[in-house]
Design a protein around this motif. Structure first.
Motif, short mmCIF file in Angstrom:
data_model
loop_
_atom_site.label_atom_id
_atom_site.label_comp_id
_atom_site.label_asym_id
_atom_site.label_seq_id
_atom_site.Cartn_x
_atom_site.Cartn_y
_atom_site.Cartn_z
N SER A 143 0.85 -1.19 0.00
CA SER A 143 0.00 0.00 0.00
C SER A 143 0.89 1.24 0.00
O SER A 143 1.65 1.48 0.94
N ASN A 144 0.81 2.01 -1.09
CA ASN A 144 1.55 3.26 -1.19
C ASN A 144 0.74 4.25 -2.00
O ASN A 144 -0.45 4.04 -2.25
N GLU A 145 1.36 5.34 -2.40
CA GLU A 145 0.64 6.39 -3.12
C GLU A 145 0.22 5.97 -4.53
O GLU A 145 -0.68 6.57 -5.11
N GLU A 146 0.85 4.94 -5.08
CA GLU A 146 0.56 4.53 -6.45
C GLU A 146 -0.27 3.27 -6.55
O GLU A 146 -1.06 3.11 -7.48
N GLU A 147 -0.11 2.34 -5.58
CA GLU A 147 -0.78 1.04 -5.67
C GLU A 147 -1.25 0.56 -4.30
O GLU A 147 -0.64 0.88 -3.28
N VAL A 148 -2.32 -0.21 -4.32
CA VAL A 148 -2.78 -0.96 -3.14
C VAL A 148 -3.15 -2.34 -3.65
O VAL A 148 -4.12 -2.49 -4.41
N TYR A 149 -2.38 -3.37 -3.26
CA TYR A 149 -2.68 -4.69 -3.80
C TYR A 149 -2.14 -5.79 -2.89
O TYR A 149 -1.25 -5.59 -2.07
N PHE A 150 -2.72 -6.98 -3.07
CA PHE A 150 -2.30 -8.21 -2.42
C PHE A 150 -1.72 -9.11 -3.49
O PHE A 150 -2.24 -9.17 -4.62
N THR A 151 -0.66 -9.83 -3.15
CA THR A 151 -0.05 -10.71 -4.13
C THR A 151 0.53 -11.96 -3.48
O THR A 151 1.05 -11.90 -2.37
N LEU A 152 0.41 -13.08 -4.19
CA LEU A 152 1.13 -14.29 -3.82
C LEU A 152 2.50 -14.23 -4.46
O LEU A 152 2.64 -13.70 -5.57
N GLU A 153 3.50 -14.77 -3.79
CA GLU A 153 4.85 -14.69 -4.31
C GLU A 153 5.35 -16.07 -4.74
O GLU A 153 4.85 -17.10 -4.29
N PHE A 154 6.35 -16.06 -5.62
CA PHE A 154 6.91 -17.31 -6.13
C PHE A 154 7.85 -17.94 -5.11
O PHE A 154 8.51 -17.27 -4.34
N ASN A 155 7.88 -19.27 -5.12
CA ASN A 155 8.90 -20.02 -4.38
C ASN A 155 9.24 -21.24 -5.22
O ASN A 155 8.72 -22.33 -5.00
N ASN A 156 10.09 -21.03 -6.20
CA ASN A 156 10.38 -22.08 -7.17
C ASN A 156 11.14 -23.26 -6.57
O ASN A 156 11.17 -24.35 -7.13
N GLN A 157 11.79 -23.05 -5.41
CA GLN A 157 12.60 -24.11 -4.82
C GLN A 157 11.77 -25.09 -4.00
O GLN A 157 12.24 -26.16 -3.65
N SER A 158 10.55 -24.73 -3.66
CA SER A 158 9.76 -25.58 -2.77
C SER A 158 9.10 -26.75 -3.49
O SER A 158 8.72 -27.72 -2.85
N GLY A 159 8.96 -26.66 -4.79
CA GLY A 159 8.23 -27.69 -5.51
C GLY A 159 6.73 -27.60 -5.29
O GLY A 159 5.99 -28.52 -5.62
N VAL A 160 6.28 -26.49 -4.70
CA VAL A 160 4.87 -26.29 -4.40
C VAL A 160 4.41 -24.98 -5.03
O VAL A 160 5.03 -23.95 -4.85
N GLY A 161 3.33 -25.05 -5.79
CA GLY A 161 2.75 -23.84 -6.36
C GLY A 161 1.51 -23.45 -5.56
O GLY A 161 0.75 -24.31 -5.13
N GLN A 162 1.31 -22.18 -5.34
CA GLN A 162 0.15 -21.72 -4.60
C GLN A 162 -0.73 -20.85 -5.48
O GLN A 162 -0.26 -20.18 -6.39
#
Length: 527
Positions: free
Chosen positions: A240-259
């Motif tokens: 949340s800042n002056e330009e954007e307000v958003y929620f995001t899931l992040e990558f974790n390519n090493q876990s072998g698990v996609g969310q």
């Protein structure tokens, strides 16, 4: 999207993918279109794009799905949701004006990316290994220069790297929208995204009505998702800042698990983990999953506790039902009202409620630069302020101030927060609020054993004293027996004194005459 082909496991979009005889790499160009029957495959082989039919539907769509999933599982994005195709000979291509388009067998445009960014270069569309379909200058791979991307047009699924929220500069609002049914993937009646009124928060709408409130970002999680804690394995974030307000899931390519997060056709938000090692889903329905999660179920100043069924709603301490008849009939939408009204600056104070889901923030104000004690002072000095709470529980800073009615309150014994509500001074003396179930359980669990212990000690002492008294009584009785003189019959005494003969009289005192006893006679008579 379909999980294991079972609609009962929050089936988002079941589909049948037609037989694909050829692959067209990962790119569509003006000279290399994608025809029905062909697919694009991302460079890492994670995602595939092509035409498909939803289950039991004659309609045909262009979509993206996980490559590793079988044909009875699901897709993550649909292009032409509102304009389905009725034939199997359509084409995805680059138009003369540089847009990505779908044309039917008659050459009519069924869907377009509608990019308005001018370019003098050759344009191509590429399927990335993130699941993002991007339209770009063929020689420019800079994300900020993309002419168009599917991540800016979500369907019912949020993939890592996608944003759910607002671009405040352009006014673009990114949100998930449900499908109507399993077979009909057109936009349904539910949408999930960020509301900017008051303090930004995640809401689920059914039509124009709020159905569920995940809440504002408290520095660790959304209060409406108490079990969804970020971790190195499953990272996510809120910006949340002056330009954007958003929620995001992040990558974790090493876990072998996609969310991913998805919204199904029934209006349920689901957090889904795909384990590429075991090739299976881990599914967590996160809202709404019980009656207490439905927005404002107990009305204003009413709080919901799912463990109190069947009577789920109670008024906050210091409040009473607005309509006793409705409340007793388990109709709670009317909510509660203050038991004691008060005038501003007339000795009122704050009552603390613990382990709660923080309130609807559409009528709240965020003060990020002051602490909790300063927040209390600000709220006390503002007659319109009704409550306050800590804003960032991770940093222990900032505060939220509420103005007007307090709604959508529920008990969260785990990962709940503290809330301070302005009350009349007389109500502050009533004691601890009833909403603090956990503390009440702890108090009972502590006091009951203590009380039983005291009673047990008292019983032991009483028993010991009684036993001691009995022992002393027995000793006294024995002593009395040892000191007691034998009782003699009159005939014995007469015989022993010679019938009280004068010759046996030895004297006389205050107790009468004293006679000499003939011992042998006494011994003989007693024996």
């Amino acid at each position: 999207m379909v999980i294991n082909g079972k609609p009962s496991l929050t089936c988002f979009l079941c589909f049948y993918i037609s037989l694909r005889n050829s692959k067209a790499g990962d790119t569509v160009t003006s000279t290399l279109p994608l025809t029905d029957g062909q697919t694009l495959l991302s460079a890492g082989g994670r995602f595939e794009l092509g035409f498909f039919n939803p289950q039991s539907s004659p309609n045909r769509y262009l979509g993206i799905w996980y490559k590793e999933l079988t044909s009875d599982e699901g897709i993550v994005w649909v292009a032409n949701r509102q304009t389905p195709l009725s034939e199997t000979n359509s084409t995805l291509k680059i138009s003369n004006d540089g847009n990505l388009i779908i044309v039917n067998k008659n050459g009519s445009i069924v869907w377009s990316s509608n990019s308005s960014s001018p370019t003098q270069s050759i344009v191509s569309a590429q399927l990335l290994d993130s699941g993002n379909l991007v339209l770009k200058d063929q020689n420019d791979n800079t994300p900020s220069n993309y002419l168009w991307q599917s991540f800016d047009h979500p369907s019912d699924t949020l993939l890592p790297g996608m944003k759910l929220g607002w671009n405040l500069k352009t006014g673009m609002n990114l949100f998930l929208s449900s499908s109507k049914t399993i077979a009909d993937v057109s936009i349904g009646n539910y949408r999930f995204g960020i509301d900017l009124h008051g303090v930004p928060q995640l809401l689920l709408w059914q039509g124009e009505d709020v159905r569920f409130r995940a809440g504002y970002w408290n520095g660790v999680r959304f209060p409406g998702f108490p079990s969804m804690n970020p971790s190195p394995l499953f990272p996510y974030n809120f910006i949340s800042n002056e330009e954007e307000v958003y929620f995001t899931l992040e990558f974790n390519n090493q876990s072998g698990v996609g969310q991913l997060m998805a919204l199904n056709q029934s209006g349920i938000v689901t957090y889904v983990l795909w384990n590429a090692i075991i090739h299976n889903w881990v599914i967590n329905n996160i809202g709404p999953v019980d009656q207490c999660q439905y927005y404002n179920f107990c009305g204003a100043y009413g709080w919901c506790n799912i463990n109190n069924g069947p009577v789920l709603c109670q008024c906050l301490d210091g409040f009473i039902p607005k309509s006793a008849d409705e409340w007793n009939s388990m109709y709670y939408s009317g909510g509660c009202v203050k038991r004691t009204n008060f005038d501003c600056r007339n000795g009122e104070g704050f009552l603390k409620f613990s382990d709660v889901k923080v309130l609807d923030t559409r009528n709240a104000v965020l003060k990020s630069k002051i602490g909790l004690s300063e927040c209390e002072e600000v709220c006390m000095n503002n007659c319109s302020c009704t409550a306050y709470a800590l804003a960032d529980i991770k940093e222990g800073s900032g505060c939220l101030l509420w103005f007007g009615e307090l709604v959508d309150i529920r008990s969260y014994p785990v990962n709940g927060q503290e809330l301070f509500i302005k009350m009349a001074a007389s109500e502050i003396d009533h004691g601890k609020p009833e909403i603090n179930d956990k503390r009440r359980v702890i108090l009972v669990a502590t006091c009951v054993p203590l009380l039983l212990g005291i009673l047990l000690l008292g019983l032991i002492k009483y028993t010991w004293n009684r036993r001691k008294e009995n022992e002393i009584g027995k000793e006294n009785i024995e002593d009395s027996k040892e000191l007691e003189l034998p009782m003699l019959d009159f005939n014995i005494l007469s015989a022993a004194t010679g019938n009280f003969s004068y010759s046996n009289k030895i004297g006389e005192g205050g107790f009468g005459p004293v006679y000499k006893v003939i011992h042998i006679h006494i011994h003989h008579l007693l024996s």
